[in-house]
Design a protein around this motif. Structure first.
Motif, PDB file in Angstrom:
ATOM      1  N   TYR A 350       0.854  -1.468  -0.046  1.00 28.13           N
ATOM      2  CA  TYR A 350      -0.086   0.041   0.483  1.00 28.13           C
ATOM      3  C   TYR A 350       0.081   1.817   0.424  1.00 28.13           C
ATOM      4  O   TYR A 350       1.822   1.272   0.526  1.00 28.13           O
ATOM      5  CB  TYR A 350      -0.536   0.202   0.955  1.00 28.13           C
ATOM      6  CG  TYR A 350      -2.307  -0.677   0.545  1.00 28.13           C
ATOM      7  CD1 TYR A 350      -2.887  -1.171  -0.144  1.00 28.13           C
ATOM      8  CD2 TYR A 350      -3.133  -1.075   2.262  1.00 28.13           C
ATOM      9  CE1 TYR A 350      -4.341  -1.535   0.079  1.00 28.13           C
ATOM     10  CE2 TYR A 350      -4.207  -1.436   1.775  1.00 28.13           C
ATOM     11  CZ  TYR A 350      -4.924  -1.965   0.705  1.00 28.13           C
ATOM     12  OH  TYR A 350      -5.974  -2.248   0.677  1.00 28.13           O
ATOM     13  N   LYS A 351       0.349   2.557  -0.513  1.00 35.48           N
ATOM     14  CA  LYS A 351       0.926   3.561  -0.598  1.00 35.48           C
ATOM     15  C   LYS A 351      -0.204   4.437   0.395  1.00 35.48           C
ATOM     16  O   LYS A 351      -1.237   3.753   0.322  1.00 35.48           O
ATOM     17  CB  LYS A 351       0.481   4.467  -1.490  1.00 35.48           C
ATOM     18  CG  LYS A 351       1.185   4.132  -3.462  1.00 35.48           C
ATOM     19  CD  LYS A 351       1.185   4.870  -4.492  1.00 35.48           C
ATOM     20  CE  LYS A 351       1.997   4.435  -5.749  1.00 35.48           C
ATOM     21  NZ  LYS A 351       1.942   5.432  -6.483  1.00 35.48           N
ATOM     22  N   THR A 352       0.633   5.518   1.202  1.00 33.79           N
ATOM     23  CA  THR A 352      -0.395   5.905   2.447  1.00 33.79           C
ATOM     24  C   THR A 352      -0.703   7.277   2.113  1.00 33.79           C
ATOM     25  O   THR A 352      -0.221   7.986   0.970  1.00 33.79           O
ATOM     26  CB  THR A 352       0.449   6.090   3.399  1.00 33.79           C
ATOM     27  OG1 THR A 352       2.055   6.656   4.179  1.00 33.79           O
ATOM     28  CG2 THR A 352       1.150   4.825   4.180  1.00 33.79           C
ATOM     29  N   GLU A 353      -1.628   8.050   2.294  1.00 30.50           N
ATOM     30  CA  GLU A 353      -1.200   9.374   2.175  1.00 30.50           C
ATOM     31  C   GLU A 353      -1.807   9.892   1.285  1.00 30.50           C
ATOM     32  O   GLU A 353      -1.928  10.585   0.747  1.00 30.50           O
ATOM     33  CB  GLU A 353      -0.361  10.410   3.167  1.00 30.50           C
ATOM     34  CG  GLU A 353       0.552  10.143   4.418  1.00 30.50           C
ATOM     35  CD  GLU A 353      -0.008  10.005   5.818  1.00 30.50           C
ATOM     36  OE1 GLU A 353      -1.269  10.956   5.146  1.00 30.50           O
ATOM     37  OE2 GLU A 353      -0.269   9.723   6.216  1.00 30.50           O
ATOM     38  N   GLU A 354      -3.299   8.501   1.012  1.00 32.87           N
ATOM     39  CA  GLU A 354      -3.973   9.417  -0.284  1.00 32.87           C
ATOM     40  C   GLU A 354      -5.045   9.885   0.681  1.00 32.87           C
ATOM     41  O   GLU A 354      -5.781  10.065   1.404  1.00 32.87           O
ATOM     42  CB  GLU A 354      -4.296   7.235  -0.899  1.00 32.87           C
ATOM     43  CG  GLU A 354      -3.300   7.401  -1.635  1.00 32.87           C
ATOM     44  CD  GLU A 354      -3.593   5.810  -1.248  1.00 32.87           C
ATOM     45  OE1 GLU A 354      -3.768   5.416  -2.449  1.00 32.87           O
ATOM     46  OE2 GLU A 354      -4.449   4.576  -1.399  1.00 32.87           O
ATOM     47  N   PHE A 363      -9.039   3.744   4.195  1.00 31.62           N
ATOM     48  CA  PHE A 363      -7.739   3.347   5.989  1.00 31.62           C
ATOM     49  C   PHE A 363      -6.958   3.636   6.162  1.00 31.62           C
ATOM     50  O   PHE A 363      -6.691   4.047   7.340  1.00 31.62           O
ATOM     51  CB  PHE A 363      -8.689   2.171   6.927  1.00 31.62           C
ATOM     52  CG  PHE A 363     -10.110   1.570   6.195  1.00 31.62           C
ATOM     53  CD1 PHE A 363     -11.512   2.474   7.406  1.00 31.62           C
ATOM     54  CD2 PHE A 363     -10.463   0.484   5.599  1.00 31.62           C
ATOM     55  CE1 PHE A 363     -12.267   1.887   7.132  1.00 31.62           C
ATOM     56  CE2 PHE A 363     -12.282   0.783   5.283  1.00 31.62           C
ATOM     57  CZ  PHE A 363     -12.735   1.118   5.344  1.00 31.62           C
ATOM     58  N   ASN A 364      -5.978   4.058   5.408  1.00 29.97           N
ATOM     59  CA  ASN A 364      -4.727   4.913   5.680  1.00 29.97           C
ATOM     60  C   ASN A 364      -4.200   3.658   6.587  1.00 29.97           C
ATOM     61  O   ASN A 364      -3.453   4.244   7.299  1.00 29.97           O
ATOM     62  CB  ASN A 364      -4.468   6.390   6.226  1.00 29.97           C
ATOM     63  CG  ASN A 364      -3.645   7.202   5.775  1.00 29.97           C
ATOM     64  OD1 ASN A 364      -2.961   6.269   5.200  1.00 29.97           O
ATOM     65  ND2 ASN A 364      -3.201   7.874   6.800  1.00 29.97           N
ATOM     66  N   VAL A 365      -3.984   2.515   6.719  1.00 29.18           N
ATOM     67  CA  VAL A 365      -3.278   1.988   7.187  1.00 29.18           C
ATOM     68  C   VAL A 365      -1.987   1.603   6.867  1.00 29.18           C
ATOM     69  O   VAL A 365      -1.462   1.728   5.923  1.00 29.18           O
ATOM     70  CB  VAL A 365      -4.159   0.251   7.077  1.00 29.18           C
ATOM     71  CG1 VAL A 365      -3.388  -0.857   7.328  1.00 29.18           C
ATOM     72  CG2 VAL A 365      -5.308   0.130   7.222  1.00 29.18           C
ATOM     73  N   MET A 366      -0.887   1.971   7.317  1.00 30.43           N
ATOM     74  CA  MET A 366       0.373   2.099   7.430  1.00 30.43           C
ATOM     75  C   MET A 366       1.078   0.100   7.232  1.00 30.43           C
ATOM     76  O   MET A 366       0.838  -0.462   7.841  1.00 30.43           O
ATOM     77  CB  MET A 366       1.337   2.460   8.815  1.00 30.43           C
ATOM     78  CG  MET A 366       0.864   3.547   8.458  1.00 30.43           C
ATOM     79  SD  MET A 366       0.793   5.077   7.505  1.00 30.43           S
ATOM     80  CE  MET A 366      -0.228   6.323   8.330  1.00 30.43           C
ATOM     81  N   SER A 390     -10.378  -0.766  11.377  1.00 28.82           N
ATOM     82  CA  SER A 390     -11.235   1.278  11.605  1.00 28.82           C
ATOM     83  C   SER A 390      -9.871   2.059  11.086  1.00 28.82           C
ATOM     84  O   SER A 390      -8.556   1.477  10.766  1.00 28.82           O
ATOM     85  CB  SER A 390     -10.989   1.172  12.664  1.00 28.82           C
ATOM     86  OG  SER A 390     -10.107   1.481  14.042  1.00 28.82           O
ATOM     87  N   PRO A 391      -9.326   3.141  11.040  1.00 24.44           N
ATOM     88  CA  PRO A 391      -8.411   4.323  10.949  1.00 24.44           C
ATOM     89  C   PRO A 391      -7.352   3.747  11.066  1.00 24.44           C
ATOM     90  O   PRO A 391      -7.509   3.569  12.568  1.00 24.44           O
ATOM     91  CB  PRO A 391      -9.384   5.367  10.529  1.00 24.44           C
ATOM     92  CG  PRO A 391     -10.904   5.124  11.103  1.00 24.44           C
ATOM     93  CD  PRO A 391     -10.971   4.451  11.504  1.00 24.44           C
ATOM     94  N   ALA A 392      -6.940   3.736  10.615  1.00 27.62           N
ATOM     95  CA  ALA A 392      -5.033   3.269  10.402  1.00 27.62           C
ATOM     96  C   ALA A 392      -5.119   2.352  11.507  1.00 27.62           C
ATOM     97  O   ALA A 392      -4.056   2.292  11.844  1.00 27.62           O
ATOM     98  CB  ALA A 392      -4.756   4.528  11.132  1.00 27.62           C
ATOM     99  N   LYS A 393      -6.229   1.113  11.603  1.00 29.75           N
ATOM    100  CA  LYS A 393      -5.533   0.390  12.300  1.00 29.75           C
ATOM    101  C   LYS A 393      -6.171  -0.767  11.555  1.00 29.75           C
ATOM    102  O   LYS A 393      -7.630  -0.910  11.162  1.00 29.75           O
ATOM    103  CB  LYS A 393      -6.433   0.725  13.532  1.00 29.75           C
ATOM    104  CG  LYS A 393      -6.249  -0.689  14.771  1.00 29.75           C
ATOM    105  CD  LYS A 393      -7.395  -0.501  15.660  1.00 29.75           C
ATOM    106  CE  LYS A 393      -7.797  -1.532  17.350  1.00 29.75           C
ATOM    107  NZ  LYS A 393      -8.282  -1.185  17.994  1.00 29.75           N
TER     108      LYS A 393
END
Length: 590
Positions: A350-354, A363-366, A390-393
């Protein structure tokens, strides 16, 4: 203070009083509701692959039928059997009369009989545990979730009276005002548990109920209402008695439970936001947010409610809201909670901060948050619904109850159900080991355990909720295996449990990576360990029992796609757009 009624009753427990916690069943005791069930002709459908049972070495015993002196009506079903609508009291299992009974089964029935709780002469539930070697705490109460396997055992044995009484008593408790400190809970909240108090001096009985005000962490039981609806449907399906569910009181109870869940708010997801400790995992375990157990039970309760609600004005309005939520919930869960090796690889890249509606990583998962263990745990063939999104998790832990209920409710597509079974089979050592079945996997250890559980001494690594092995989960595994056409896996797990449960005195849970040791704080003679084993045995011997706890797939909610990979789809103005993956066709709902 709630009112009390005096009734002649002998007992040996001391009467207690507490603010807002004492709930007295009215003197009428809903007597008109406790009439024997009306026999109704219903069709019982087999929701499993018939061919899979050619492997079973256990033959189905011939059915025993009864003629009740008060109600001699008997109903033929599509399997050529007869429904006996009711039996008076709770007596010797009918299977004892028709086949040679396994010694563990015989002892289990004796123990289950011993656990029955009576209120004013009527059986109303089963106590959590009969272990006099340690402090009772709340193990001397009737827990709503704990009673479910006991209820199924009684229903499968043709003894519905205790189940009907339980449903009506807990429904009555729902109607009382519920307070934690100065805050009033929603009208639809069902109790976590209740206790019958006997006062031999004043010669009366009362019921006290816990809605979370006495629970660890003071958390209301989100799952209780869902289990109540699921059990009401199981009772209706098993007995053919629709009159109970059609009562105005039951219809109102269903609507009140669903009102809590279907109310509009700030949520952008169709899943339910929950606190830690609101379900079977009733201690701090990092499951706050959108835990899979609650979402799967929510989905199943919604589907059961659709079958139970009357088609009057209020019922139709509620049914419309349920249908809309089911469509959104099934899409969300099958898309974002599902994990297999391909999806895992996609998240890893995944890319982030989209930003904007074209985001793939919604969900902006790291990717760096992916735990190392999940790469080895994920087999080439197989998959499962992860613990939380959930968001980022993303909680990648495996939770048994949520995945089994997903299969039984048909939240999992047939392909996903098969993949879950593939995972269990390929990771048998980790998830089953020497005693079925891990409540979650893997356990949290060291620093993670300290931070997430708050150094909980009961949830140490590979113990209790933190990777402990719970025999009660055997009935859920068996039901899921039968529905998925894998009864041989269920038989293998039952044989493992049979070798130890009786001689270990039916522990609540086992400890260790393999489940080798009786849990360090496990209660003995735990009722749902006993009932879970019995239900598993009876389902395997007579798979038609599965119908009371399983729902067929609703084709209208089925995504028209070969696999769950809709992280890669976006929605614009109600239309689904494909943004680059070669998956066909695109998702659409009626």
């Amino acid at each position: 203070m709630s009112p009390t009624f005096e009734v002649p009753q002998n007992g040996n427990a001391k009467h207690q009083e507490s603010n807002s916690s004492i709930f007295e069943i009215g003197d009428s005791d809903l007597s008109r509701l406790l009439e024997r069930p009306r026999p109704v002709n219903i069709e019982r459908k087999r929701s499993f692959d018939e061919r899979s049972f050619s492997e079973l070495s256990i033959s189905s015993p011939p059915r025993q039928f009864y003629r009740n002196s008060e109600n001699s009506s008997r109903v033929f079903d599509s399997l050529g059997g007869i429904h006996s609508p009711a039996r008076s009291g709770v007596s010797t299992p009918r299977s004892f009369n028709c086949v040679e009974t396994h010694p563990v089964v015989a002892e289990a029935w004796v123990s289950l009989q011993r656990s029955i709780v009576h209120f004013r002469g009527q059986p109303v539930g089963t106590i959590a545990a009969l272990d006099h070697s340690t402090e009772e705490l709340n193990y001397d109460q009737v827990f709503l979730r704990d009673f479910v396997p006991s209820a199924l055992a009684f229903l499968m044995n043709g003894e519905p009276e205790i189940v009907k009484n339980f449903l009506l008593k807990t429904l009555r408790l729902q109607s009382w005002e519920k307070k934690v400190d100065n805050f009033t809970l929603g009208a639809g909240v069902m109790p976590a548990s209740f206790k019958v108090l006997h006062d031999p001096v004043r010669n009366y009985e009362t019921i006290i109920a816990d809605f979370g005000e006495c629970a660890i962490g003071r958390v209301a039981p989100v799952d209780s209402g869902f289990w109540w609806i699921i059990l009401l449907r199981a009772y209706t399906k098993s007995t053919g008695d629709t009159s109970l569910a059609e009562l105005p009181e039951c219809q109102r109870g269903i609507r009140l439970i669903l009102t809590l869940c279907l109310s509009e708010g700030f949520d952008t997801f169709p899943t339910l936001l929950c606190a830690d400790g609101c379900s079977m995992i009733d201690r701090r375990m990092g499951v706050y947010g959108y835990p899979i157990e609650i979402q799967a039970l929510f989905f199943m309760a919604l589907r059961c409610a659709l079958l139970l609600l009357k088609q009057d004005e209020e019922g139709k309005d509620c049914a419309d809201r349920i249908s809309k939520r089911l469509h959104a919930l099934s899409y969300h869960m099958r898309s974002y909670f599902w994990l297999d090796i391909k999806q895992l690889n996609d998240i890893y890249r995944y890319k982030t901060e989209e930003y904007s509606h074209t985001a793939v990583n919604k969900f902006n998962v790291m990717p760096d948050s992916l735990p190392d263990w999940v790469f080895d745990f994920m087999p080439t063939r197989g998959g499962y619904f992860i613990g939380n999104v959930s968001p980022a998790k993303m909680d990648f832990r495996w939770f048994c109850l949520g995945n089994c209920v997903a299969i039984l409710s048909s939240l999992a597509t047939p392909e996903q159900a098969s993949a879950i079974m593939d995972l269990i089979e390929s990771r048998w050592e980790e998830l089953v080991g020497e005693m079925p079945l891990k409540i979650c996997y893997p356990a949290m250890e060291n620093h993670e355990w300290r931070i997430v559980t708050g150094c909980d001494p009961k949830n140490t690594s590979w113990s209790y909720h933190n990777g402990g092995s719970w025999p009660v989960l055997l009935w859920l595994l068996t039901a899921a295996c039968i529905k998925s056409g894998r009864p041989q896996l269920a038989r293998r797990a039952i044989e493992l449990a049979e070798s130890r449960l009786l001689k270990d005195h039916w522990p609540e849970y086992y400890d260790g990576k393999l489940g080798r040791y009786v849990g360090k704080q496990a209660r003995k003679n735990q009722t749902w360990s006993i009932a879970g084993y019995l239900v598993a045995k009876m389902m395997l011997e007579d798979p038609s029992h599965l119908g009371m706890i399983s729902l067929e797939e609703d084709k209208q909610m089925k995504p028209h796609m070969k696999r769950s990979a809709s992280w890669m789809f976006v929605t614009t103005n109600g239309h689904h757009e494909h943004i680059g993956l070669s998956i066909e066709p695109t998702v659409s709902f009626p």
